[in-house]
Scaffold this motif. Structure first.
Motif, PDB file in Angstrom:
ATOM      1  N   MET A   1       4.774  -3.725  -7.084  1.00  0.00           N
ATOM      2  CA  MET A   1       4.983  -3.755  -5.738  1.00  0.00           C
ATOM      3  C   MET A   1       4.005  -4.641  -4.878  1.00  0.00           C
ATOM      4  SD  MET A   1       7.388  -0.953  -4.037  1.00  0.00           S
ATOM      5  CE  MET A   1       7.806  -1.021  -2.029  1.00  0.00           C
ATOM      6  N   LEU A   2       5.066  -6.096  -4.536  1.00  0.00           N
ATOM      7  CA  LEU A   2       4.328  -6.110  -3.604  1.00  0.00           C
ATOM      8  C   LEU A   2       5.045  -6.200  -2.137  1.00  0.00           C
ATOM      9  CD1 LEU A   2       2.385  -8.816  -2.152  1.00  0.00           C
ATOM     10  CD2 LEU A   2       3.869 -10.225  -2.845  1.00  0.00           C
ATOM     11  N   VAL A   3       4.048  -5.963  -0.430  1.00  0.00           N
ATOM     12  CA  VAL A   3       4.740  -5.697  -0.001  1.00  0.00           C
ATOM     13  C   VAL A   3       3.535  -6.662   1.317  1.00  0.00           C
ATOM     14  CG1 VAL A   3       5.220  -4.489   2.524  1.00  0.00           C
ATOM     15  CG2 VAL A   3       5.253  -2.980  -0.024  1.00  0.00           C
ATOM     16  N   VAL A   4       4.254  -7.088   2.504  1.00  0.00           N
ATOM     17  CA  VAL A   4       4.097  -8.607   3.031  1.00  0.00           C
ATOM     18  C   VAL A   4       4.163  -8.036   4.911  1.00  0.00           C
ATOM     19  CG1 VAL A   4       3.163 -11.332   3.793  1.00  0.00           C
ATOM     20  CG2 VAL A   4       3.871 -10.122   1.559  1.00  0.00           C
ATOM     21  N   ILE A   5       3.335  -7.943   5.419  1.00  0.00           N
ATOM     22  CA  ILE A   5       3.372  -7.523   6.737  1.00  0.00           C
ATOM     23  C   ILE A   5       2.677  -9.168   7.587  1.00  0.00           C
ATOM     24  CG2 ILE A   5       2.721  -6.185   8.856  1.00  0.00           C
ATOM     25  CD1 ILE A   5       3.349  -3.637   6.938  1.00  0.00           C
ATOM     26  N   SER A   6       2.943  -8.990   8.614  1.00  0.00           N
ATOM     27  CA  SER A   6       2.308  -9.884   9.786  1.00  0.00           C
ATOM     28  C   SER A   6       3.331  -9.959  11.083  1.00  0.00           C
ATOM     29  CB  SER A   6       2.256 -11.352   8.999  1.00  0.00           C
ATOM     30  OG  SER A   6       3.968 -11.801   9.672  1.00  0.00           O
ATOM     31  N   ALA A  37       3.705   5.091  13.780  1.00  0.00           N
ATOM     32  CA  ALA A  37       5.173   4.220  13.312  1.00  0.00           C
ATOM     33  C   ALA A  37       4.644   3.590  11.836  1.00  0.00           C
ATOM     34  CB  ALA A  37       5.100   2.818  14.141  1.00  0.00           C
ATOM     35  N   PHE A  38       3.092   3.249  11.348  1.00  0.00           N
ATOM     36  CA  PHE A  38       3.054   2.982  10.479  1.00  0.00           C
ATOM     37  C   PHE A  38       2.230   4.329   9.635  1.00  0.00           C
ATOM     38  CE2 PHE A  38       0.821   0.157  13.611  1.00  0.00           C
ATOM     39  CZ  PHE A  38       1.728  -0.916  13.276  1.00  0.00           C
ATOM     40  N   SER A  39       2.367   4.973   9.780  1.00  0.00           N
ATOM     41  CA  SER A  39       2.054   6.384   8.661  1.00  0.00           C
ATOM     42  C   SER A  39       3.957   6.430   8.300  1.00  0.00           C
ATOM     43  CB  SER A  39       2.678   7.804   9.054  1.00  0.00           C
ATOM     44  OG  SER A  39       0.976   7.251   9.480  1.00  0.00           O
ATOM     45  N   LYS A  40       4.934   6.127   8.778  1.00  0.00           N
ATOM     46  CA  LYS A  40       6.473   6.759   8.695  1.00  0.00           C
ATOM     47  C   LYS A  40       6.713   5.346   7.540  1.00  0.00           C
ATOM     48  CE  LYS A  40       8.675   8.897  12.121  1.00  0.00           C
ATOM     49  NZ  LYS A  40       8.941   8.914  13.363  1.00  0.00           N
ATOM     50  N   ILE A  41       5.671   3.679   8.022  1.00  0.00           N
ATOM     51  CA  ILE A  41       6.735   2.890   7.101  1.00  0.00           C
ATOM     52  C   ILE A  41       5.733   3.404   5.622  1.00  0.00           C
ATOM     53  CG2 ILE A  41       6.111   0.235   7.005  1.00  0.00           C
ATOM     54  CD1 ILE A  41       6.507   0.576   9.881  1.00  0.00           C
ATOM     55  N   ILE A  42       4.279   3.613   5.546  1.00  0.00           N
ATOM     56  CA  ILE A  42       3.713   3.687   4.343  1.00  0.00           C
ATOM     57  C   ILE A  42       4.504   4.651   3.497  1.00  0.00           C
ATOM     58  CG2 ILE A  42       1.934   4.690   3.278  1.00  0.00           C
ATOM     59  CD1 ILE A  42       1.335   1.663   5.084  1.00  0.00           C
ATOM     60  N   ASP A  43       4.765   5.974   4.503  1.00  0.00           N
ATOM     61  CA  ASP A  43       5.916   6.464   3.654  1.00  0.00           C
ATOM     62  C   ASP A  43       7.012   6.234   2.486  1.00  0.00           C
ATOM     63  OD1 ASP A  43       3.812   9.111   4.178  1.00  0.00           O
ATOM     64  OD2 ASP A  43       4.361   9.523   5.862  1.00  0.00           O
ATOM     65  N   ARG A  44       7.515   5.228   3.569  1.00  0.00           N
ATOM     66  CA  ARG A  44       8.476   5.206   3.042  1.00  0.00           C
ATOM     67  C   ARG A  44       8.470   3.763   2.098  1.00  0.00           C
ATOM     68  NH1 ARG A  44      12.374   4.324   8.270  1.00  0.00           N
ATOM     69  NH2 ARG A  44      12.902   6.677   8.543  1.00  0.00           N
ATOM     70  N   LEU A  45       7.284   2.957   1.915  1.00  0.00           N
ATOM     71  CA  LEU A  45       6.707   2.451   0.725  1.00  0.00           C
ATOM     72  C   LEU A  45       6.666   3.143  -0.470  1.00  0.00           C
ATOM     73  CD1 LEU A  45       5.057  -0.140   3.093  1.00  0.00           C
ATOM     74  CD2 LEU A  45       7.421  -0.389   1.682  1.00  0.00           C
ATOM     75  N   ALA A  46       5.494   3.923  -0.504  1.00  0.00           N
ATOM     76  CA  ALA A  46       5.484   4.512  -1.222  1.00  0.00           C
ATOM     77  C   ALA A  46       6.595   5.917  -1.797  1.00  0.00           C
ATOM     78  CB  ALA A  46       4.552   5.817  -0.946  1.00  0.00           C
ATOM     79  N   ALA A  47       7.382   6.168  -0.792  1.00  0.00           N
ATOM     80  CA  ALA A  47       8.863   7.021  -1.586  1.00  0.00           C
ATOM     81  C   ALA A  47       9.077   5.671  -2.716  1.00  0.00           C
ATOM     82  CB  ALA A  47       9.550   6.914  -0.909  1.00  0.00           C
ATOM     83  N   GLN A  48       9.988   4.696  -2.447  1.00  0.00           N
ATOM     84  CA  GLN A  48      10.872   3.381  -2.732  1.00  0.00           C
ATOM     85  C   GLN A  48       9.140   2.913  -3.955  1.00  0.00           C
ATOM     86  OE1 GLN A  48      12.638   1.180  -1.904  1.00  0.00           O
ATOM     87  NE2 GLN A  48      13.383   1.193  -3.811  1.00  0.00           N
ATOM     88  N   ALA A  49       8.427   2.687  -3.682  1.00  0.00           N
ATOM     89  CA  ALA A  49       7.625   2.616  -5.721  1.00  0.00           C
ATOM     90  C   ALA A  49       7.668   3.022  -6.209  1.00  0.00           C
ATOM     91  CB  ALA A  49       6.053   1.839  -4.950  1.00  0.00           C
ATOM     92  N   ALA A  54       7.312   1.736  -9.995  1.00  0.00           N
ATOM     93  CA  ALA A  54       5.971   0.890  -9.988  1.00  0.00           C
ATOM     94  C   ALA A  54       4.576   0.913 -10.243  1.00  0.00           C
ATOM     95  CB  ALA A  54       5.834   0.536  -8.077  1.00  0.00           C
ATOM     96  N   LYS A  55       4.302   0.351 -11.072  1.00  0.00           N
ATOM     97  CA  LYS A  55       2.906   0.573 -11.359  1.00  0.00           C
ATOM     98  C   LYS A  55       1.454   0.800 -10.103  1.00  0.00           C
ATOM     99  CE  LYS A  55       3.547  -0.597 -15.987  1.00  0.00           C
ATOM    100  NZ  LYS A  55       3.152   0.943 -17.054  1.00  0.00           N
ATOM    101  N   LYS A  56       2.001  -0.302  -9.521  1.00  0.00           N
ATOM    102  CA  LYS A  56       0.620  -0.459  -8.070  1.00  0.00           C
ATOM    103  C   LYS A  56       2.303  -1.046  -6.811  1.00  0.00           C
ATOM    104  CE  LYS A  56      -1.165  -4.821  -9.208  1.00  0.00           C
ATOM    105  NZ  LYS A  56      -2.403  -5.383  -8.937  1.00  0.00           N
ATOM    106  N   LEU A  57       1.514  -0.440  -5.394  1.00  0.00           N
ATOM    107  CA  LEU A  57       1.675  -1.320  -4.681  1.00  0.00           C
ATOM    108  C   LEU A  57       0.972  -2.233  -3.678  1.00  0.00           C
ATOM    109  CD1 LEU A  57       3.989   0.507  -1.827  1.00  0.00           C
ATOM    110  CD2 LEU A  57       2.207  -1.154  -0.819  1.00  0.00           C
ATOM    111  N   ASP A  58       1.121  -3.591  -3.730  1.00  0.00           N
ATOM    112  CA  ASP A  58      -0.057  -3.783  -2.915  1.00  0.00           C
ATOM    113  C   ASP A  58       0.476  -4.963  -1.979  1.00  0.00           C
ATOM    114  OD1 ASP A  58      -1.880  -4.603  -4.810  1.00  0.00           O
ATOM    115  OD2 ASP A  58      -0.079  -6.522  -6.342  1.00  0.00           O
TER     116      ASP A  58
END
Length: 113
Positions: A1-6, A37-49, A54-58
């Motif tokens: 899983m690829l996540v891009v933040i800018s 806010a970032f803790s929530k985003i990371i938690d949601r990304l991990a749950a989605q992965a 997903a074998k990994k989250l980049d």
């Protein structure tokens, strides 16, 4: 899983304060996003992965993450008035040390990164 933040534009907030024009020197809220806010985003990304097996989250930080030039810290302990865009060989040790100082000020500002 690829996540891009800018375009987070984190900046050091202590040297320059923004005050409300319509009140008695009342400081406006912080310009940076609250770290929770970032803790929530990371938690949601991990749950989605996990849901997607997903074998990994980049996580890619794609640019404009830190506003290193928007701080008064450049003027402190800088007798040669070196600026962040000075790329002379003589300036590099100072630039490296000052950049670390500014990043430290951004990341350790009492819970309001």
């Amino acid at each position: 899983m690829l996540v891009v933040i800018s375009d987070l534009h984190f900046e050091e907030e202590n040297t320059y304060r923004i005050y409300s024009e319509d009140s008695n020197d009342k400081v406006l809220p912080p310009r940076n996003i609250n770290p929770q806010a970032f803790s929530k985003i990371i938690d949601r990304l991990a749950a989605q992965a996990r849901r997607d097996n997903a074998k990994k989250l980049d996580l890619v930080l794609a640019g404009d993450i830190f506003e290193l030039h928007r701080t008064g810290l450049w003027f402190e302990n800088n007798p040669q008035q070196i600026r962040p865009y000075d790329m002379s060989t003589e300036a590099l040790p100072f630039l490296e040390a000052k950049t670390i100082e500014i990043l430290d000020a951004i990341s350790h500002k009492g819970g309001t990164v």
